[in-house]
Scaffold this motif. Structure first.
Motif, mmCIF file in Angstrom:
data_model
loop_
_atom_site.group_PDB
_atom_site.id
_atom_site.type_symbol
_atom_site.label_atom_id
_atom_site.label_comp_id
_atom_site.label_asym_id
_atom_site.label_seq_id
_atom_site.Cartn_x
_atom_site.Cartn_y
_atom_site.Cartn_z
ATOM 1 N N UNK A 64 3.621 -1.390 -11.237
ATOM 2 C CA UNK A 64 5.021 -0.974 -11.291
ATOM 3 C C UNK A 64 5.766 -1.393 -10.034
ATOM 4 N N UNK A 65 5.136 -1.203 -8.880
ATOM 5 C CA UNK A 65 5.762 -1.636 -7.628
ATOM 6 C C UNK A 65 5.932 -3.141 -7.604
ATOM 7 N N UNK A 66 4.921 -3.876 -8.074
ATOM 8 C CA UNK A 66 5.035 -5.334 -8.125
ATOM 9 C C UNK A 66 6.209 -5.774 -8.996
ATOM 10 N N UNK A 67 6.397 -5.093 -10.116
ATOM 11 C CA UNK A 67 7.513 -5.463 -10.995
ATOM 12 C C UNK A 67 8.851 -5.231 -10.308
ATOM 13 N N UNK A 68 8.958 -4.154 -9.522
ATOM 14 C CA UNK A 68 10.200 -3.884 -8.791
ATOM 15 C C UNK A 68 10.435 -4.974 -7.738
ATOM 16 N N UNK A 69 9.386 -5.307 -6.970
ATOM 17 C CA UNK A 69 9.527 -6.331 -5.935
ATOM 18 C C UNK A 69 9.866 -7.684 -6.540
ATOM 19 N N UNK A 70 9.289 -7.966 -7.703
ATOM 20 C CA UNK A 70 9.537 -9.251 -8.363
ATOM 21 C C UNK A 70 10.972 -9.319 -8.894
ATOM 22 N N UNK A 71 11.386 -8.239 -9.554
ATOM 23 C CA UNK A 71 12.697 -8.252 -10.201
ATOM 24 C C UNK A 71 13.844 -8.053 -9.218
ATOM 25 N N UNK A 72 13.590 -7.357 -8.113
ATOM 26 C CA UNK A 72 14.657 -7.043 -7.157
ATOM 27 C C UNK A 72 14.529 -7.823 -5.850
ATOM 28 N N UNK A 73 13.663 -8.835 -5.860
ATOM 29 C CA UNK A 73 13.419 -9.584 -4.626
ATOM 30 C C UNK A 73 14.662 -10.190 -4.021
ATOM 31 N N UNK A 74 15.568 -10.723 -4.854
ATOM 32 C CA UNK A 74 16.799 -11.318 -4.325
ATOM 33 C C UNK A 74 17.685 -10.262 -3.681
ATOM 34 N N UNK A 75 17.722 -9.057 -4.258
ATOM 35 C CA UNK A 75 18.531 -7.976 -3.674
ATOM 36 C C UNK A 75 17.953 -7.527 -2.340
ATOM 37 N N UNK A 76 16.612 -7.487 -2.266
ATOM 38 C CA UNK A 76 15.972 -7.132 -0.996
ATOM 39 C C UNK A 76 16.277 -8.200 0.054
ATOM 40 N N UNK A 77 16.142 -9.469 -0.342
ATOM 41 C CA UNK A 77 16.387 -10.562 0.600
ATOM 42 C C UNK A 77 17.818 -10.538 1.141
ATOM 43 N N UNK A 78 18.753 -10.082 0.321
ATOM 44 C CA UNK A 78 20.167 -10.098 0.711
ATOM 45 C C UNK A 78 20.467 -9.158 1.868
ATOM 46 N N UNK A 79 19.628 -8.161 2.090
ATOM 47 C CA UNK A 79 19.917 -7.193 3.162
ATOM 48 C C UNK A 79 18.995 -7.358 4.373
ATOM 49 N N UNK A 80 18.126 -8.374 4.342
ATOM 50 C CA UNK A 80 17.183 -8.601 5.436
ATOM 51 C C UNK A 80 17.644 -9.806 6.257
ATOM 52 N N UNK A 81 17.673 -9.688 7.579
ATOM 53 C CA UNK A 81 18.105 -10.833 8.405
ATOM 54 C C UNK A 81 17.121 -11.994 8.300
ATOM 55 N N UNK A 82 17.646 -13.211 8.321
ATOM 56 C CA UNK A 82 16.783 -14.383 8.315
ATOM 57 C C UNK A 82 16.019 -14.487 9.632
ATOM 58 N N UNK A 83 14.831 -15.075 9.554
ATOM 59 C CA UNK A 83 13.997 -15.354 10.725
ATOM 60 C C UNK A 83 13.551 -14.066 11.429
ATOM 61 N N UNK A 84 13.395 -13.014 10.653
ATOM 62 C CA UNK A 84 12.853 -11.758 11.186
ATOM 63 C C UNK A 84 11.326 -11.790 11.142
ATOM 64 N N UNK A 85 10.701 -10.843 11.822
ATOM 65 C CA UNK A 85 9.255 -10.643 11.755
ATOM 66 C C UNK A 85 8.976 -9.494 10.790
ATOM 67 N N UNK A 86 8.112 -9.746 9.824
ATOM 68 C CA UNK A 86 7.709 -8.725 8.866
ATOM 69 C C UNK A 86 6.423 -8.083 9.362
ATOM 70 N N UNK A 87 6.444 -6.778 9.589
ATOM 71 C CA UNK A 87 5.291 -6.040 10.107
ATOM 72 C C UNK A 87 4.780 -5.134 8.994
ATOM 73 N N UNK A 88 3.586 -5.437 8.486
ATOM 74 C CA UNK A 88 3.040 -4.632 7.386
ATOM 75 C C UNK A 88 2.044 -3.619 7.926
ATOM 76 N N UNK A 89 2.335 -2.352 7.714
ATOM 77 C CA UNK A 89 1.472 -1.255 8.165
ATOM 78 C C UNK A 89 0.402 -1.006 7.100
ATOM 79 N N UNK A 90 -0.871 -1.158 7.496
ATOM 80 C CA UNK A 90 -1.943 -0.963 6.535
ATOM 81 C C UNK A 90 -2.045 -2.104 5.547
ATOM 82 N N UNK A 91 -2.016 -3.321 6.055
ATOM 83 C CA UNK A 91 -2.026 -4.502 5.182
ATOM 84 C C UNK A 91 -3.350 -4.583 4.439
#
Length: 323
Positions: A64-91
Motif C-alpha cells: 500500500x505504501x509503495x502504491x502511494x509512493x508510485x502514484x504520488x511521486x511527482x507530487x512529492x518531488x514537487x515539494x523537495x529541493x533539487x540536489x538535496x541529501x536523502x537520509x533514510x532512518x532504518x534503511x
C-alpha cells in the motif's frame, strides 16, 4: 546494572554494538513483564525475514505504501529541493527509496541502519543503478544521535522513514525520535514518513499472524541472535509467536510465549519463565491522521502534505520543520 558487570567483562564482547545488545537484553529480560527491543530483530537474517514478510499476501502496509509512493511521486518531488541529501532512518531493502530516487533529483543518499552487512550490500546495488548519486552508508542505531557524513554537510536534508516504523515506538519515544531526527537533519529540513492507519481488527490480526509463519520466524530470530551472539541457551521450540490487537492503546503487540516452565541462561545470568509467560518484543501503533499530526507538531514538525490510498489503509506524510 552493576550486578551484571562481571558477566559482561568475562564475555569479552567484541564490539560496542554487541555490548549494548547484551546490556539491554539482560536488563529487559530482568523486568516484569519481560521484554526485548525490536531493533535487535535486524541482523542479516532478520532483515531478510522482514523483507519476506513485506511480500506476504496478508501484509498490506508495504504494497500500500509503495502504491502511494508510485502514484504520488511527482507530487512529492514537487515539494523537495533539487540536489538535496536523502537520509533514510532504518534503511532496509531499497525498493521504496528507489521510487523516490527516480522521481526526485537527489544529490546524495545516506542510508542509516544498525545491520551493517545488509546495509552495505543494499548500498552496493544502488551504486550500480544510480552511478551519479553519492551514496554514504552509516552503520548506526538511528534511534540515538549520530553524525551525518561530511560530504552532505552543505546540502539541504530530507529525512525518509517509511514502513510505519514510527509505530514501533511508544508515543513518547516516537516524539523523541522525531525531535532527534529534526536535530540531525538541521534547520529547514523536510521528512517523508509512512504511518499505518487504524482499521478493521481482523485485517490487523492476519497481517501479523500470517499463515506461512514468516512473522513467527522473524519474532523468534531475536532469540537466535541471543544464543549466537550472547551465549544464550534459549530452546526455540519452547516458545511460540503471538500477535494481538490492544484496542485501548491502538496497537498490535507481538509476544514470544513460553510453552512451559523453564530457566534460560545468558552471560552468567538466569531468567525463569512460567508456562504462558511472555516476552513482549514489539508494538505497532496505528494512528488516525489527526493523532499523527498532533504527534509531529509536538516534536517540532508541521505536516505539509498527506497522501493516502483510496481505502485509507496507510498514509505518507511530508513534514517540514515548524517555524
Amino acid at each position: 546494572m552493576n550486578v551484571h558487570a562481571s558477566a559482561l567483562a568475562e564475555a569479552h564482547l567484541p564490539d560496542e554494538q554487541t555490548t549494548a545488545f547484551a546490556r539491554e537484553a539482560i536488563e529487559d529480560l530482568s523486568q516484569q513483564p519481560k521484554r526485548l527491543s525490536p531493533k535487535y530483530f535486524y541482523d542479516a537474517t532478520g532483515s531478510e525475514l522482514f523483507e519476506a514478510i513485506t511480500r506476504l499476501p496478508e501484509y498490506y502496509p508495504t504494497r500500500t505504501e509503495l502504491s502511494i509512493l508510485r502514484e504520488r511521486g511527482d507530487e512529492i518531488a514537487a515539494i523537495i529541493p533539487e540536489h538535496a541529501a536523502l537520509v533514510e532512518f532504518g534503511a532496509g531493502a531499497t525498493t521504496k527509496v528507489r521510487l523516490l530516487l527516480r522521481h526526485c533529483k537527489f544529490a546524495a543518499y545516506v542510508p542509516v541502519d544498525i545491520s551493517g552487512d545488509f546495509l552495505h550490500s543494499q548500498a552496493n546495488g544502488l551504486r550500480r543503478d544510480f552511478p551519479a548519486l553519492g551514496i554514504h552508508p552509516v552503520t548506526a542505531d538511528f534511534t540515538t544521535p549520530f553524525a551525518l557524513p561530511a560530504a552532505v554537510a552543505d546540502m539541504p536534508k530530507v529525512g525518509f522513514f517509511p514502513g510505519s516504523t514510527i509505530g514501533n515506538f511508544e508515543p513518547h519515544e516516537a516524539s523523541a525520535f522525531l525531535k532527534s531526527a529534526r536535530e540531525i537533519l538541521g534547520q529547514g529540513a523536510q521528512m517523508i514518513i509512512g504511518v499505518d492507519l487504524e482499521k478493521d481488527e481482523r485485517v490487523l490480526y492476519e497481517a501479523y499472524n500470517d499463515a506461512a509463519g514468516v512473522t513467527a520466524r522473524f519474532n523468534l530470530n531475536v532469540l537466535v541472535r541471543i544464543n549466537r551472539e550472547l551465549g544464550g541457551n534459549f530452546d526455540l521450540s519452547a516458545f511460540t509467536h503471538r500477535a494481538i490487537y490492544n484496542r485501548e492503546r491502538h496497537r498490535i503487540e507481538m509476544h514470544l510465549i513460553s510453552k512451559k516452565s523453564q530457566t534460560v541462561r545468558m552471560l552468567g545470568t538466569s531468567f525463569a519463565f512460567r508456562t504462558g509467560e511472555t516476552i513482549h518484543t514489539e508494538n505497532s501503533y496505528k494512528y488516525s491522521l489527526e493523532r499523527f499530526a498532533a504527534l509531529a507538531r509536538g516534536a517540532g514538525w508541521r505536516v505539509r502534505e498527506t497522501w493516502t490510498d483510496s481505502a485509507k489503509m496507510f498514509s505518507v506524510h511530508a513534514l517540514e520543520v515548524a517555524k
